[in-house]
Write a protein that holds these residues in place. Structure first.
Motif, PDB file in Angstrom:
ATOM      1  N   ILE A  63       0.832  -1.210   0.000  1.00  0.00           N
ATOM      2  CA  ILE A  63       0.000   0.000   0.000  1.00  0.00           C
ATOM      3  C   ILE A  63       0.864   1.257   0.000  1.00  0.00           C
ATOM      4  N   GLU A  64       2.030   1.198   0.636  1.00  0.00           N
ATOM      5  CA  GLU A  64       2.919   2.356   0.661  1.00  0.00           C
ATOM      6  C   GLU A  64       3.441   2.676  -0.735  1.00  0.00           C
ATOM      7  N   GLN A  67       0.677   4.558  -2.462  1.00  0.00           N
ATOM      8  CA  GLN A  67       0.643   5.922  -1.946  1.00  0.00           C
ATOM      9  C   GLN A  67       1.780   6.757  -2.530  1.00  0.00           C
ATOM     10  N   SER A  68       2.954   6.184  -2.605  1.00  0.00           N
ATOM     11  CA  SER A  68       4.112   6.903  -3.132  1.00  0.00           C
ATOM     12  C   SER A  68       3.974   7.166  -4.633  1.00  0.00           C
ATOM     13  N   ARG A  71       1.240   9.688  -4.998  1.00  0.00           N
ATOM     14  CA  ARG A  71       1.343  10.752  -3.987  1.00  0.00           C
ATOM     15  C   ARG A  71       0.031  10.953  -3.234  1.00  0.00           C
ATOM     16  N   ILE A  72      -0.419   9.876  -2.637  1.00  0.00           N
ATOM     17  CA  ILE A  72      -1.667   9.878  -1.871  1.00  0.00           C
ATOM     18  C   ILE A  72      -1.316   9.789  -0.388  1.00  0.00           C
ATOM     19  N   LYS A  73      -1.747  10.753   0.371  1.00  0.00           N
ATOM     20  CA  LYS A  73      -1.451  10.763   1.806  1.00  0.00           C
ATOM     21  C   LYS A  73      -2.484   9.984   2.606  1.00  0.00           C
ATOM     22  N   ASP A  74      -3.728   9.995   2.152  1.00  0.00           N
ATOM     23  CA  ASP A  74      -4.819   9.372   2.886  1.00  0.00           C
ATOM     24  C   ASP A  74      -4.828   7.858   2.657  1.00  0.00           C
ATOM     25  N   LEU A  75      -4.741   7.092   3.738  1.00  0.00           N
ATOM     26  CA  LEU A  75      -4.693   5.633   3.653  1.00  0.00           C
ATOM     27  C   LEU A  75      -5.956   5.060   3.017  1.00  0.00           C
ATOM     28  N   GLN A  77      -7.905   6.408   0.767  1.00  0.00           N
ATOM     29  CA  GLN A  77      -7.861   6.627  -0.680  1.00  0.00           C
ATOM     30  C   GLN A  77      -6.958   5.596  -1.357  1.00  0.00           C
ATOM     31  N   ALA A  78      -5.837   5.296  -0.742  1.00  0.00           N
ATOM     32  CA  ALA A  78      -4.925   4.281  -1.289  1.00  0.00           C
ATOM     33  C   ALA A  78      -5.595   2.909  -1.283  1.00  0.00           C
ATOM     34  N   LYS A  79      -6.331   2.596  -0.232  1.00  0.00           N
ATOM     35  CA  LYS A  79      -7.055   1.317  -0.174  1.00  0.00           C
ATOM     36  C   LYS A  79      -8.121   1.241  -1.258  1.00  0.00           C
TER      37      LYS A  79
END
Length: 99
Positions: A63-64, A67-68, A71-75, A77-79
């Motif tokens: 998931i990291e 996000q990287s 460039r998504i900070k909200d977990l 949103q990444a999920k």
């Protein structure tokens, strides 16, 4: 161009999928390029930001990385993206690109 060593110059007809969707928090617009290049990994392009990455289903376990890459900070949103891509990306066996 005498000082460049050409590594590859391939032409390929590819399948491209454009998809837009919204979650409770965000709207997404992606282009997914299905190609035989890059070991069979689709090239995923965020049409809003221009950020892109090569993704296969195994990459969704990290998931990291998602996000990287986008460039998504909200977990959450990444999920949400992982859930979408888990359905959108084909299962591809590892392919040797350089034979």
């Amino acid at each position: 161009m005498d000082f460049f060593d050409k590594l590859y110059d391939e032409h390929e007809k590819v399948r491209v999928r454009f998809v837009g969707f919204a979650t409770e928090q965000t709207r997404y617009d992606f282009g997914i390029v299905y190609t035989d290049m890059f070991f069979g990994k689709p090239l995923v392009i965020c049409m809003q930001t221009g950020r892109s990455t090569l993704l296969d289903p195994k990459d969704l376990d990290d998931i990291e990385y998602i996000q990287s890459a986008f460039r998504i900070k909200d977990l959450q949103q990444a999920k949400d993206l992982v859930e979408f891509f888990s359905e959108a990306l084909p299962e591809t066996p590892f392919q040797t690109q350089y034979e």
